[in-house]
Design an enzyme around this catalytic site. Structure first.
Site, PDB file in Angstrom:
ATOM      1  CG  ASN A 113      -2.280  -0.663   0.834  1.00 16.62           C
ATOM      2  OD1 ASN A 113      -2.445  -1.156  -0.278  1.00 16.62           O
ATOM      3  ND2 ASN A 113      -3.227  -0.683   1.760  1.00 16.62           N
TER       4      ASN A 113
ATOM      5  CB  CYS B 265      -6.464   1.124   2.305  1.00 15.78           C
ATOM      6  SG  CYS B 265      -7.705  -0.133   2.652  1.00 15.78           S
TER       7      CYS B 265
ATOM      8  CE  LYS C 278      -7.254   1.104   7.554  1.00 16.72           C
ATOM      9  NZ  LYS C 278      -6.195   0.092   7.594  1.00 16.72           N
TER      10      LYS C 278
END
Ligand SMILES: NC(=O)c1ccc[n+]([C@@H]2O[C@H](COP(=O)([O-])OP(=O)(O)OC[C@H]3O[C@@H](n4cnc5c(N)ncnc54)[C@H](O)[C@@H]3O)[C@@H](O)[C@H]2O)c1
Length: 434
Positions: free
Chosen positions: A211, A263, A266
């Site tokens: 991510n 997503c 954070k």
């Protein structure tokens, strides 16, 4: 296989429904009785394309059910998945593990025989071991293993991502747990989707690293876009030229108003925090977070310039406020920075979004919600394309320009181009990085 899925949010519900479609018997649990009531009535509490039909099919086949009773769901389960939220903890950026640890303790008290307790939530390295400790503390005699199984699905394309994943990552400590996880994912394995089995810590880290990398890629092109505007280059062409390089790839290279969503914000914050705690600062990730905030501010300035330096008294239409198309999720959407700046600056703001109202109503006070982009833009001074829902991709620009008080467009997703907009009668058109 019998599966208990704890948490029926975007990840838990999609995973539970898809596992039942694999042929497993799945009980989905949520502590929110309203959600369970809706699900039992056959209604899906979130907007995710295709989910309602798939859910109905599996409920009708008797493989999928819903309950608030965690004990009943865990009783006799071969695997218990934890898919609860891990939001940013207030104040320090750390992932808030309150829900995960509470679920672990509850699961411990409910276990009746051997089960694998699988964490699907995105959690910092070391959390699966803490989950094991919490279960053990609640039930010292319990027979269980833990497994890490981070989820990579994208909202808006969640079912396809779950059913046809690039890979499934499974972190385990024992062969027995590995076998249970293989049985669960066998339908994917049989269709040649790669299943990567690794240790707990690597599995946990893969999710954050992936991510943070994607957030970096988006932010990189957003920064290049800012430079393109100054030097006269077109970021769309730059992205295309970069993306043709197989080492770079063309995904996540679309310049826009900054990343948001449930997503990336954070998870980048949590990774930065983990780095600080281990005295290995995640300098790139920290820079990405800073630059991304700046991108949103830059968008507000772009809009202000288009409004001759002031929002005061202007009627501004914002098309799309969810963090991306095909979801109703508003968590950390760029609209939550941009729209309040318009309202705060004295603009009359009209918002059109196919699915954003349910969540957005409370998050965006002072705006007027409308359902039709053509009606909304009548008499307006600026149209802002903020989230590229399909219905905003082929607008009749001539009709819109003809009905606006002042025909100006900020195309923050680079859907249209200047010459088409001007030909249609717009007097000002601004995009990102062009
Ligand atoms: N949303 C995404 O696109 C996505 C993608 C990949 C991974 N993830 C990760 O998956 C996790 C879940 O995300 P989400 O977006 O589905 O969250 P969400 O907030 O939509 O859903 C969480 C659900 O868990 C329920 N819950 C909390 N504690 C519970 C308990 N003890 N028992 C039963 N239910 C409980 C809540 O009521 C809520 O319905 C997060 O860690 C997230 O980072 C999310």
């Amino acid at each position: 296989m019998r599966i208990a899925m704890i948490g029926t949010g975007y990840v838990g519900l999609v995973s539970g429904v898809c596992f039942s479609d694999f042929g497993h018997e799945v009980i989905c649990v949520d502590k929110d009785p309203k959600k369970i009531e809706m699900l039992e009535a056959g209604k899906v509490p979130i907007f995710e394309p295709g989910l309602d039909d798939l859910m109905a099919r599996n409920v009708n086949a008797g493989r999928l059910s819903f309950t608030t009773d965690l004990k009943r769901a865990v009783d006799g389960a071969d695997a218990v998945f934890i898919a609860v939220g891990t939001p940013t903890r207030r104040g320090d950026g750390h992932a808030d593990l309150t829900y995960v640890m509470a679920a672990a303790a509850e699961i411990g008290q409910a276990l009746t025989g051997y089960a694998v307790i699988v964490t699907k939530s995105t959690v910092p390295v070391g959390t699966n071991r803490k989950v094991a400790e919490a279960v053990r503390a609640a039930a010292p005699e319990a027979d269980f293993d833990v497994a890490s199984n981070p989820e990579f699905l994208r909202e808006g394309a969640a079912i396809d991502d779950f059913m046809r994943p690039d890979r499934v990552v499974v972190g385990v400590q024992t062969e027995r747990a590995g076998e249970v996880m293989s049985d669960i994912y066998r339908p994917l394995y049989l269709r040649d989707f790669p299943i990567m089995v690794t240790d707990l810590e690597s599995a946990e880290m893969i999710k954050y690293a992936a991510n943070a990398f994607l957030a970096t890629k988006i932010t990189f092109i957003n920064e290049i876009a800012a430079l393109c505007e100054r030097v006269g280059a077109d970021v769309k062409k730059v992205s295309k030229g970069m993306g043709m390089d197989g080492r770079i790839g063309n995904k996540f290279l679309h310049a826009g108003p900054g990343y948001g969503g449930s997503c990336f914000p954070k998870d980048t914050a949590a990774l930065a925090r983990i780095g600080q705690e281990h005295a290995v600062p995640m300098q790139i990730t920290e820079a990405v977070m800073r630059v991304n905030e700046g991108v949103k501010v830059r968008m507000v300035e772009k809009l202000r310039d288009l409004c001759d330096g002031s929002f005061n008294g202007k009627t501004i239409v914002v098309l799309g406020v969810t963090f991306k198309p095909n979801t109703d999720d508003m968590r950390d959407a760029p609209s939550l920075t941009i729209v309040p700046a318009l309202v705060g600056g004295g603009a009359h703001v009209r918002v059109v979004d196919p699915e954003g109202f349910r969540e957005g109503e409370n998050l965006l006070p002072g705006v007027q919600w409308q359902s039709d982009p053509y009606a909304a833009t009548e008499g307006a001074d600026l149209m802002v394309l903020l989230t590229e829902w399909n219905e905003f991709r082929a607008l009749d620009l001539k009709r819109i320009a003809g009905s606006m008080a002042v025909a100006r467009m900020a195309d923050l997703r680079n859907i249209y181009n200047r010459s088409d907009a001007m030909q249609a009668g717009f007097e000002a058109y601004e995009a990102v990085g062009r």
